[in-house]
Design a protein around this motif. Structure first.
Motif, PDB file in Angstrom:
ATOM      1  N   GLN A  85       8.594 -25.680 -31.827  1.00 63.32           N
ATOM      2  CA  GLN A  85       9.812 -26.483 -31.867  1.00 63.32           C
ATOM      3  C   GLN A  85       9.808 -27.505 -30.732  1.00 63.32           C
ATOM      4  N   ALA A  86       9.373 -27.095 -29.555  1.00 62.12           N
ATOM      5  CA  ALA A  86       9.333 -27.999 -28.408  1.00 62.12           C
ATOM      6  C   ALA A  86       8.419 -29.191 -28.678  1.00 62.12           C
ATOM      7  N   GLU A  87       7.294 -28.973 -29.331  1.00 53.61           N
ATOM      8  CA  GLU A  87       6.390 -30.077 -29.670  1.00 53.61           C
ATOM      9  C   GLU A  87       7.062 -31.060 -30.631  1.00 53.61           C
ATOM     10  N   VAL A  89      10.360 -31.550 -31.023  1.00 53.37           N
ATOM     11  CA  VAL A  89      11.412 -32.260 -30.289  1.00 53.37           C
ATOM     12  C   VAL A  89      10.785 -33.359 -29.426  1.00 53.37           C
ATOM     13  N   ASN A  90       9.702 -33.050 -28.739  1.00 59.23           N
ATOM     14  CA  ASN A  90       9.027 -34.045 -27.903  1.00 59.23           C
ATOM     15  C   ASN A  90       8.493 -35.204 -28.733  1.00 59.23           C
ATOM     16  N   ALA A  91       7.981 -34.909 -29.924  1.00 59.31           N
ATOM     17  CA  ALA A  91       7.486 -35.962 -30.810  1.00 59.31           C
ATOM     18  C   ALA A  91       8.622 -36.888 -31.230  1.00 59.31           C
ATOM     19  N   PHE A  92       9.784 -36.321 -31.524  1.00 60.18           N
ATOM     20  CA  PHE A  92      10.938 -37.155 -31.857  1.00 60.18           C
ATOM     21  C   PHE A  92      11.320 -38.032 -30.665  1.00 60.18           C
ATOM     22  N   SER A  93      11.281 -37.493 -29.472  1.00 56.65           N
ATOM     23  CA  SER A  93      11.615 -38.290 -28.282  1.00 56.65           C
ATOM     24  C   SER A  93      10.660 -39.470 -28.131  1.00 56.65           C
ATOM     25  N   LYS A  94       9.378 -39.230 -28.343  1.00 57.42           N
ATOM     26  CA  LYS A  94       8.381 -40.302 -28.253  1.00 57.42           C
ATOM     27  C   LYS A  94       8.621 -41.331 -29.364  1.00 57.42           C
ATOM     28  N   ALA A  95       8.909 -40.869 -30.568  1.00 54.77           N
ATOM     29  CA  ALA A  95       9.170 -41.777 -31.688  1.00 54.77           C
ATOM     30  C   ALA A  95      10.414 -42.630 -31.423  1.00 54.77           C
ATOM     31  N   ILE A  96      11.418 -42.049 -30.796  1.00 50.99           N
ATOM     32  CA  ILE A  96      12.633 -42.794 -30.447  1.00 50.99           C
ATOM     33  C   ILE A  96      12.283 -43.913 -29.470  1.00 50.99           C
ATOM     34  N   GLU A  97      11.466 -43.608 -28.482  1.00 53.82           N
ATOM     35  CA  GLU A  97      11.042 -44.636 -27.522  1.00 53.82           C
ATOM     36  C   GLU A  97      10.323 -45.777 -28.227  1.00 53.82           C
ATOM     37  N   LEU A  98       9.434 -45.445 -29.155  1.00 55.05           N
ATOM     38  CA  LEU A  98       8.700 -46.475 -29.902  1.00 55.05           C
ATOM     39  C   LEU A  98       9.665 -47.327 -30.738  1.00 55.05           C
TER      40      LEU A  98
END
Length: 106
Positions: A85-87, A89-98
């Motif tokens: 789950q943490a991976e 969530v982190n992927a969504f955070s990176k995608a949001i930045e992009l």
């Protein structure tokens, strides 16, 4: 609605509860649609689908998530053995930045 908005909403859902092998699940693990009021956890695609009512914006959000995880298939990435789950969530955070960076450049 923007891709970044869809991704932020999806991240919130995945933070609440995440699943593999189904768009969404109930508290007792039953597979349901992502819009089901009984859903308590969502896969990456289910969370984005629930957060978007526009096919083009959904496609953009999915594209940013694909870039964030350097994969060609979100479902396979989400459902990979050992994925956490943490991976996700982190992927969504990176995608949001992009997404935000592209939206700011427009």
């Amino acid at each position: 609605m923007t891709a970044a908005t869809v991704l932020r909403e999806a991240r919130k859902l995945v933070e609440r509860g995440w699943t593999q092998g189904a768009a969404a699940r109930t508290a007792d693990g039953k597979s349901v649609g992502e819009d089901s009021p009984a859903a308590t956890c969502w896969c990456s695609l289910g969370a984005m689908s629930k957060g978007s009512d526009d096919c083009d914006v959904y496609a953009d959000a999915k594209g940013f998530l694909l870039m964030a995880v350097a994969a060609s298939n979100i479902a396979k990435w989400n459902d990979a053995l050992g994925r956490t789950q943490a991976e996700v969530v982190n992927a969504f955070s990176k995608a949001i930045e992009l997404a935000e960076a592209e939206e700011a450049a427009r």
